[in-house]
Write a protein that holds these residues in place. Structure first.
Motif, PDB file in Angstrom:
ATOM      1  N   TRP A  43       0.996  -1.185   0.311  1.00 15.26           N
ATOM      2  CA  TRP A  43       0.276   0.244   0.041  1.00 15.26           C
ATOM      3  C   TRP A  43       0.645   0.873   0.119  1.00 15.26           C
ATOM      4  O   TRP A  43       0.408   2.414  -0.677  1.00 15.26           O
ATOM      5  CB  TRP A  43      -0.572  -0.463   1.525  1.00 15.26           C
ATOM      6  CG  TRP A  43      -1.871   1.528   1.090  1.00 15.26           C
ATOM      7  CD1 TRP A  43      -3.260   0.858   0.947  1.00 15.26           C
ATOM      8  CD2 TRP A  43      -1.868   2.352   1.694  1.00 15.26           C
ATOM      9  NE1 TRP A  43      -3.631   2.568   1.296  1.00 15.26           N
ATOM     10  CE2 TRP A  43      -3.013   3.417   2.126  1.00 15.26           C
ATOM     11  CE3 TRP A  43      -0.497   3.368   2.643  1.00 15.26           C
ATOM     12  CZ2 TRP A  43      -2.975   3.942   2.631  1.00 15.26           C
ATOM     13  CZ3 TRP A  43      -0.535   3.973   3.533  1.00 15.26           C
ATOM     14  CH2 TRP A  43      -2.158   4.688   3.100  1.00 15.26           C
ATOM     15  N   TRP A 358      -7.860   3.007  -0.402  1.00 17.67           N
ATOM     16  CA  TRP A 358      -7.613   3.792  -1.435  1.00 17.67           C
ATOM     17  C   TRP A 358      -7.147   4.990  -1.928  1.00 17.67           C
ATOM     18  O   TRP A 358      -8.777   5.507  -1.883  1.00 17.67           O
ATOM     19  CB  TRP A 358      -7.618   2.737  -2.888  1.00 17.67           C
ATOM     20  CG  TRP A 358      -6.284   1.467  -2.611  1.00 17.67           C
ATOM     21  CD1 TRP A 358      -6.136   0.719  -1.573  1.00 17.67           C
ATOM     22  CD2 TRP A 358      -6.883   0.705  -4.320  1.00 17.67           C
ATOM     23  NE1 TRP A 358      -5.395  -0.563  -1.999  1.00 17.67           N
ATOM     24  CE2 TRP A 358      -6.001  -0.700  -3.372  1.00 17.67           C
ATOM     25  CE3 TRP A 358      -6.904   0.643  -5.804  1.00 17.67           C
ATOM     26  CZ2 TRP A 358      -5.564  -1.796  -4.226  1.00 17.67           C
ATOM     27  CZ3 TRP A 358      -6.517  -0.691  -5.551  1.00 17.67           C
ATOM     28  CH2 TRP A 358      -5.845  -0.923  -5.814  1.00 17.67           C
ATOM     29  N   HIS A 362      -3.491   4.934  -5.639  1.00 22.48           N
ATOM     30  CA  HIS A 362      -3.389   3.968  -6.206  1.00 22.48           C
ATOM     31  C   HIS A 362      -4.150   4.008  -7.243  1.00 22.48           C
ATOM     32  O   HIS A 362      -4.239   2.784  -8.061  1.00 22.48           O
ATOM     33  CB  HIS A 362      -4.293   3.765  -5.143  1.00 22.48           C
ATOM     34  CG  HIS A 362      -3.829   3.026  -3.887  1.00 22.48           C
ATOM     35  ND1 HIS A 362      -4.119   3.991  -2.707  1.00 22.48           N
ATOM     36  CD2 HIS A 362      -2.632   2.242  -3.177  1.00 22.48           C
ATOM     37  CE1 HIS A 362      -3.159   4.093  -1.422  1.00 22.48           C
ATOM     38  NE2 HIS A 362      -2.397   2.890  -1.946  1.00 22.48           N
TER      39      HIS A 362
END
Length: 711
Positions: A43, A358, A362
């Motif tokens: 992430w 997100w 992303h």
């Protein structure tokens, strides 16, 4: 149990722990922090890469040659700014951030309490915490870019007030395998303090008074006065579970650890009495206070107070201590629920089901790399095609100096035209590829479809009905509405945490001074029974156009509203709120001045009431006449019934007379028959006696029969 309860109000539990235990806890915190950062690595890489791709280029590239194009699309910034502007305007635009919603039956008492609490909390966010609005606005932009940030809502003893501070990436660590905030077991905030801030916390008794390593090479005594005040170092503040009382059940705590030296600075309980669930001997699970009351009642029946040789006060104190100790011994801890002070704000739910949401970094990074690559290739191709130049044949050897052309100028050469035409060959660079340009445009279009940027061009037809336009708006705004709904849910959680802190830490005098209301009752108002706290903003009306179209739909329904007795003033108020000028309502409807339309409606209502009264009176007269006719018919029917009854009575009397005469005749006939029988018997007896006197033979004679010789 006693040891656990003593932790609740302890400002620093670490001071009561041995150093070996503190070292063990510190190492555990640092290790788990590293594990959580590792779980976030994918992430985090996407966020870092998105930030790098979106960062504007300050210099040209050296590949494929020095000075090559280094264009970077600003699409991430475009999407972030568009959403941040819309969200901050719609959510934080007005002064009224907090409102209440009544649960159950609405009563004036609930309404008054809810209004007072909302008024106080609006003052709190706008004036007592003036930094909150600016930090929340900043957080909304960061949320769109990164996808997630957190808020920590707590009572700050160094400030002496409740605060709610944002925690931005990369200053937090959480395990991606966590299921939800309600089930969150561990959360770490990375904080940097300078020496002065550390000294403040030690002076306040919040942190342990000890030395910390300010960097890897230097150990600094934080009590020294001659150190550089600007030196800073990292501390980890971890919300975690520890078993400090050794009962096998982990309790929630907040542990502050200095990262470099791995020293515990503070440990504080993250639970209170209401968080503790216990089980009685009979197996019933209840909160501590409720179970404690039952346990004390049971224990009081088993304890005998002895006052011999003791003062009454000492005896009573000893008995209470014995009673409490015995009652606590009857309870078994089942679970300790943490007091959650962390609020998660999420943007787009992660498609892979991980914990962190997100953001545009992303979603758009892959598209931006394609857009940047195709854009730079197109620019470089165009630069080469426009640059000119080429190869010159050997016939031009006699002209050693290069020749250049300028716009509007003709240069004479020493060669003939045919040689010039065949001896110069331009570089074979092509024009920018049309396919490359098409790919670039398609990538931009697909990337914009993933953003919350609203394009209403061509979507709304001229003179379309308001309801139709509102429906189209709702469809177009659905992605933005979903995002804002998610933000508002998180704000509701943050406001509830602030409400609970106010119930515990707010000064009642301050509460009275802010409201200036003699009816304000601090303890009663800050009991969340019958109402809840939520943001004023509405996700379904997150744009000015939506508000205006909603109001327009209501205006089209005005005839129906008027017919049902509704007030036009309410519609005007709604419209003024939609365009952002609610203060105009007082100018349009000054105090004491009635709405002419309302007056006309009131007059019409009074006329209708008079007509209804007249109709009611006529109806009453008609009913009265109908009643009188009905009563007369009833009297006539009654007279017929009475006459029939009299006739039946006479007939009955006649029948009774006849029956009496017949009965008398029958009685007389019976008496006659009886007399005849008696006469016959007497005659027979006389005949028998006479026969006996003359010596007649004796014969058996049946009474009433006459012998043949005596006929």
């Amino acid at each position: 149990m006693k040891e656990l309860l003593s932790y609740i109000d302890n400002p620093n539990i670490a001071a009561d722990l041995p150093e070996e235990k503190r070292t063990e806890i510190a190492q555990k915190v640092v290790q788990e922090y590293g594990e959580d950062r590792d779980s976030m690595s994918e992430w985090s890489k996407m966020v870092d890469k998105g930030m790098k791709v979106a960062k504007p280029a300050m210099e040209s590239k050296s590949y494929p040659w020095e000075g090559a194009s280094n264009y970077k699309s600003p699409m991430i910034y475009e999407a972030v700014i568009s959403f941040g502007d819309r969200a901050s305007t719609e959510i934080l635009g007005g002064k009224k951030l907090v409102k209440g919603c009544i649960e159950g039956v609405e009563t004036p008492e609930k309404q008054a309490r809810m209004s007072r609490v909302a008024q106080f909390m609006n003052w709190q966010f706008n004036y007592e915490m003036p930094e909150w609005r600016a930090e929340q606005e900043q957080a909304l932009y960061a949320l769109a870019a990164v996808g997630c940030f957190f808020k920590k809502t707590f009572f700050d003893p160094t400030e002496g007030k409740n605060v709610s501070l944002p925690i931005f990436y990369p200053n937090f660590a959480v395990n991606q395998n966590e299921r939800s905030m309600s089930a969150l077991t561990r959360f770490t905030e990375c904080k940097v303090y300078c020496e002065a801030e550390v000294n403040e916390r030690i002076a306040a008794g919040i942190w342990l008074d000890q030395t910390y390593a300010m960097d890897d090479n230097e150990i600094v005594d934080i009590d020294a006065d001659d150190k550089d005040q600007s030196s800073e170092d990292e501390f980890l503040e971890q919300h975690c579970m520890l078993d400090l009382d050794g009962d096998g059940i982990a309790e929630p705590y907040i542990v502050t650890v200095h990262t470099q030296s791995e020293k515990v600075a503070r440990i504080v309980a993250r639970f209170d009495r209401s968080s503790i669930l216990v089980k009685l001997a009979d197996g019933v699970v209840a909160s501590l206070d409720k179970a404690m009351a039952q346990a004390v009642q049971q224990a009081s029946q088993e304890i005998t107070v002895t006052m011999e040789g003791q003062e009454p006060i000492e005896a009573i104190s000893g008995a209470l201590e014995q009673l409490q100790s015995k009652a606590l011994g009857m309870l078994k801890i089942v679970k300790i629920k943490p007091v959650n002070m962390i609020t998660k704000y999420g943007f787009i739910v992660a498609p892979d089901g991980t914990f962190l949401n997100w953001g545009y970094c992303h979603l758009l990074t892959g598209y931006l790399e394609l857009i940047n690559t195709t854009s730079n290739q197109t620019i470089d191709s165009g630069s080469l095609a426009n640059m000119g130049g080429g190869f010159v044949s050997k016939e031009f050897r006699n002209n050693k100096s290069p020749f250049r052309v300028s716009p509007g100028k003709f240069v004479q050469t020493g060669v003939d035209a045919q040689t010039m035409q065949t001896g110069i060959m331009p570089y074979p660079f092509k024009e920018p590829s049309a396919s490359l340009i098409t790919l670039n445009q398609e990538a931009k279009a697909e990337a914009r479809n993933l953003t919350a940027i609203i394009n209403m061009e061509g979507a709304i037809a001229p003179n379309a009905p308001a309801a139709t336009t509102l429906g189209l708006l709702q469809e177009k705004m659905m992605p933005t509405t979903a995002l804002i709904s998610r933000i508002l849910r998180s704000m509701s959680d943050e406001f509830r945490k602030m409400f609970d802190l106010n119930a515990k830490y707010t000064d009642p005098v301050t509460y009275q001074d802010v409201l200036d209301d003699p009816q304000a009752d601090y303890q009663q108002d800050f009991t969340r029974a019958g109402y809840d706290i939520e943001p004023t903003a509405e996700a379904a009306k997150s744009s000015m156009m939506q508000k205006m179209q909603s109001t327009q739909v209501l205006m089209e329904l005005m005839p129906v509203i008027q017919a049902s007795g509704g007030q036009v003033k309410a519609l005007v108020s709604e419209a003024l709120d939609a365009i952002g000028v609610p203060e105009m309502l007082d100018k349009l409807y000054p105090e004491g001045q009635s709405d002419p339309q309302l007056i006309a409606m009131e007059q019409e209502r009074m006329q209708m009431e008079q007509m209804n009264a007249q109709l009611q009176q006529q109806n009453n007269e008609l009913l009265k006449q109908q009643h009188e006719i009905k009563m007369a018919m009833l009297d006539l029917e009654r007279q017929k019934v009475e006459q029939k009854s009299a006739e039946l009575a006479l007939k009955a009397q006649d029948q009774d007379g006849r029956l009496s005469l017949e009965a008398a005749r029958l009685d007389a006939e019976a008496q006659r028959i009886e007399a005849d029988e008696n006469l016959k018997v007497a005659q027979t007896y006389k005949t028998y006696q006479e026969a006996e006197q003359i010596g007649a033979p004796k014969v058996d004679v049946t009474i009433g029969a006459v012998p043949d010789g005596m006929r």
